[in-house]
Design an enzyme around this catalytic site. Sequence first.
Site, mmCIF file in Angstrom:
data_model
loop_
_atom_site.group_PDB
_atom_site.id
_atom_site.type_symbol
_atom_site.label_atom_id
_atom_site.label_comp_id
_atom_site.label_asym_id
_atom_site.label_seq_id
_atom_site.Cartn_x
_atom_site.Cartn_y
_atom_site.Cartn_z
ATOM 1 N N GLU A 139 -19.890 101.264 -13.293
ATOM 2 C CA GLU A 139 -19.782 99.981 -13.965
ATOM 3 C C GLU A 139 -19.694 100.173 -15.480
ATOM 4 O O GLU A 139 -20.064 101.226 -16.014
ATOM 5 C CB GLU A 139 -20.995 99.094 -13.639
ATOM 6 C CG GLU A 139 -21.220 98.847 -12.166
ATOM 7 C CD GLU A 139 -20.039 98.182 -11.480
ATOM 8 O OE1 GLU A 139 -19.244 97.499 -12.183
ATOM 9 O OE2 GLU A 139 -19.901 98.329 -10.265
ATOM 10 N N HIS A 187 -35.799 86.573 -4.395
ATOM 11 C CA HIS A 187 -35.052 85.702 -5.297
ATOM 12 C C HIS A 187 -35.757 84.374 -5.532
ATOM 13 O O HIS A 187 -36.384 83.822 -4.639
ATOM 14 C CB HIS A 187 -33.659 85.435 -4.738
ATOM 15 C CG HIS A 187 -32.746 86.601 -4.895
ATOM 16 N ND1 HIS A 187 -31.779 86.929 -3.997
ATOM 17 C CD2 HIS A 187 -32.684 87.548 -5.867
ATOM 18 C CE1 HIS A 187 -31.152 88.007 -4.398
ATOM 19 N NE2 HIS A 187 -31.685 88.403 -5.536
ATOM 20 N N HIS A 232 -34.062 92.226 -13.513
ATOM 21 C CA HIS A 232 -33.999 91.610 -12.184
ATOM 22 C C HIS A 232 -34.425 92.612 -11.106
ATOM 23 O O HIS A 232 -35.260 92.307 -10.251
ATOM 24 C CB HIS A 232 -32.581 91.115 -11.926
ATOM 25 C CG HIS A 232 -32.391 90.489 -10.581
ATOM 26 N ND1 HIS A 232 -32.352 89.124 -10.394
ATOM 27 C CD2 HIS A 232 -32.242 91.035 -9.344
ATOM 28 C CE1 HIS A 232 -32.173 88.861 -9.106
ATOM 29 N NE2 HIS A 232 -32.102 90.012 -8.455
ATOM 30 N N GLU A 233 -33.860 93.829 -11.159
ATOM 31 C CA GLU A 233 -34.170 94.823 -10.128
ATOM 32 C C GLU A 233 -35.630 95.263 -10.183
ATOM 33 O O GLU A 233 -36.248 95.529 -9.156
ATOM 34 C CB GLU A 233 -33.244 96.033 -10.264
ATOM 35 C CG GLU A 233 -31.775 95.733 -10.019
ATOM 36 C CD GLU A 233 -31.498 95.176 -8.627
ATOM 37 O OE1 GLU A 233 -32.285 95.444 -7.698
ATOM 38 O OE2 GLU A 233 -30.499 94.464 -8.465
ATOM 39 N N CYS A 282 -26.850 88.945 -7.181
ATOM 40 C CA CYS A 282 -27.597 89.997 -6.497
ATOM 41 C C CYS A 282 -27.501 89.749 -5.005
ATOM 42 O O CYS A 282 -27.605 88.617 -4.544
ATOM 43 C CB CYS A 282 -29.055 89.982 -6.947
ATOM 44 S SG CYS A 282 -30.106 91.127 -6.042
ATOM 45 N N ASP A 307 -43.696 106.788 -9.763
ATOM 46 C CA ASP A 307 -43.738 105.642 -8.849
ATOM 47 C C ASP A 307 -42.371 104.971 -8.747
ATOM 48 O O ASP A 307 -41.935 104.572 -7.669
ATOM 49 C CB ASP A 307 -44.771 104.615 -9.340
ATOM 50 C CG ASP A 307 -46.164 105.189 -9.415
ATOM 51 O OD1 ASP A 307 -46.622 105.757 -8.404
ATOM 52 O OD2 ASP A 307 -46.801 105.080 -10.481
ATOM 53 N N HIS A 366 -37.707 93.037 -8.125
ATOM 54 C CA HIS A 366 -37.724 93.406 -6.705
ATOM 55 C C HIS A 366 -38.673 94.580 -6.453
ATOM 56 O O HIS A 366 -39.429 94.589 -5.484
ATOM 57 C CB HIS A 366 -36.313 93.795 -6.249
ATOM 58 C CG HIS A 366 -35.367 92.642 -6.143
ATOM 59 N ND1 HIS A 366 -35.704 91.437 -5.574
ATOM 60 C CD2 HIS A 366 -34.072 92.514 -6.543
ATOM 61 C CE1 HIS A 366 -34.662 90.622 -5.617
ATOM 62 N NE2 HIS A 366 -33.662 91.247 -6.207
ATOM 63 N N ASP A 382 -50.553 103.964 -43.721
ATOM 64 C CA ASP A 382 -51.144 105.275 -43.438
ATOM 65 C C ASP A 382 -50.336 106.046 -42.391
ATOM 66 O O ASP A 382 -50.231 107.274 -42.460
ATOM 67 C CB ASP A 382 -52.576 105.111 -42.915
ATOM 68 C CG ASP A 382 -53.483 104.432 -43.921
ATOM 69 O OD1 ASP A 382 -53.260 104.635 -45.141
ATOM 70 O OD2 ASP A 382 -54.394 103.701 -43.511
#
Length: 490
Positions: A211, A239, A229-230, A92, A168, A233, A301
């Site tokens: 990608e 990190h 990971h993102e 990253c 958000d 952030h 149920d």
Amino acid sequence: MLLLYGLACGVFSLHFFSIHCAPVLEQKIHSHNNNEYKSQTEWLKKSHLYKMKKGHRQVQTQETVKEILKRHELPVVVKHGNNSEFWKRPRCGVPDYTEGNIMNSRHRNKRFVLFGGRWEKNDLTYKIVRFPWQMNPGKVRHTITEALKVWSDVTPLTFREIHEGRADIIIDFTRYWHGDNLPFDGPGGILAHAFFPKTHREGDVHFDYDETWTVGNNMGTDLLQVAAHEFGHVLGLQHSLVPGAVMSPFYSFSYPLELSEDDKQGIQYLYGPPQTITDHTNTETNEIISEAPNACDTDFDAVSMIRGELFFFKSRYVWRIRNGRLQEGYPALASRHWRGIPERIDAAFEDWSGNIWFFEGQSYWIFDGERQISGPDPVQNLGLPITDVQAALMWGPEKNKKIYFFKGGNYWRFNPISNRVDVVYPRNILDWRGIPKDIDAAFQDSYGYAHFLRGKYYWKFDPVTVKVLEGYPRVIGQDFFNCPERSNNY
């Protein structure tokens, strides 16, 4: 570990020093309506900034970490020597430290690193704007849910997907130049980037559309690893200095995905530990749970997929299954999650906006997460001419899902937009080829298959062939609860 000094932006990169992190100066526009994007044809064209990738990137004047450490008389530690394979590892590009961080790091005991911002609320919404071409939307949604749960499991945070209005967290799969001065560069190189809280693009998470995104294998770039990971952030973490942590700058393929103790300490420093919900007394709880039915030897149920997890309901109890595994502490009282629901429910489903509906007798309740927002209300308000619904199923293609209510050998289709059943007259359950006449529960999994339960058996319904798959019915306890094998003869 050699630390990379640079600007505070979040970018996953396959090239350790191929990072372009220009300051973002434009005013944030966060509504992300479709007309804010170029046409599909224009979007697929290569940007004029494509030549900036790799060897053609703009060079920024900035000191190296080694120079800063030397100037402040701090030790320079380089591990792994000149091992080129080590430096070629995916990573990253969010800068690990600013100069101020480096100067102060020798006075700090904790190893996790904070960016300096956090969300001022615990209940966050998210929206997925576009999807990668290699994965169907259902699988992407399930993966995003799992990546967010990595963080919600250890904090009071909750995440709810919405499809309309402002969210958000905005998740997008885009390519080349896309309006934030951090262009993607085609296959390889930069994989994704995200923006921290309390910045003018807070909550934005961008993945490179070009990608090779995969899940659960190392044949491409694993979306679960990168997304988790993102999202770290987006929640305010920089990190980690601990190798193998989710917030380590280096991309790694590791299953099952779990937070390190360093990740956990960092996120709980910002938001605190998860809230614990206790029942009246330990004595009462123990006595009640000891009475719970055996999942290997009972019918159910209701069953519903909620927030990407499977919940089985029986009497007052609920079993919670995540990634095919029964979670610790279950069965538990259903009221532990949804305070105010009846002791026994007839049917349940989660709608497209993330609200959870429960039915019992002639009434229904609606919850937003664990918070009750309506009910009990009469089912006649929905146009249903019946009570005691046996099963409820959310079914159909994305953005055109309908809810189907079942009772006896009949079913009714409910339109969530008009909030009424389409027609009060019932349709025959024979339309669902291969399922039994009377069912106890139904749900749709993350891959689009419908499951119908009756007694201790279930039928799996294929949305393509529109009929039950070969080899069904199968035993519920055996397939979902890892119970001892028993005959599949129905």
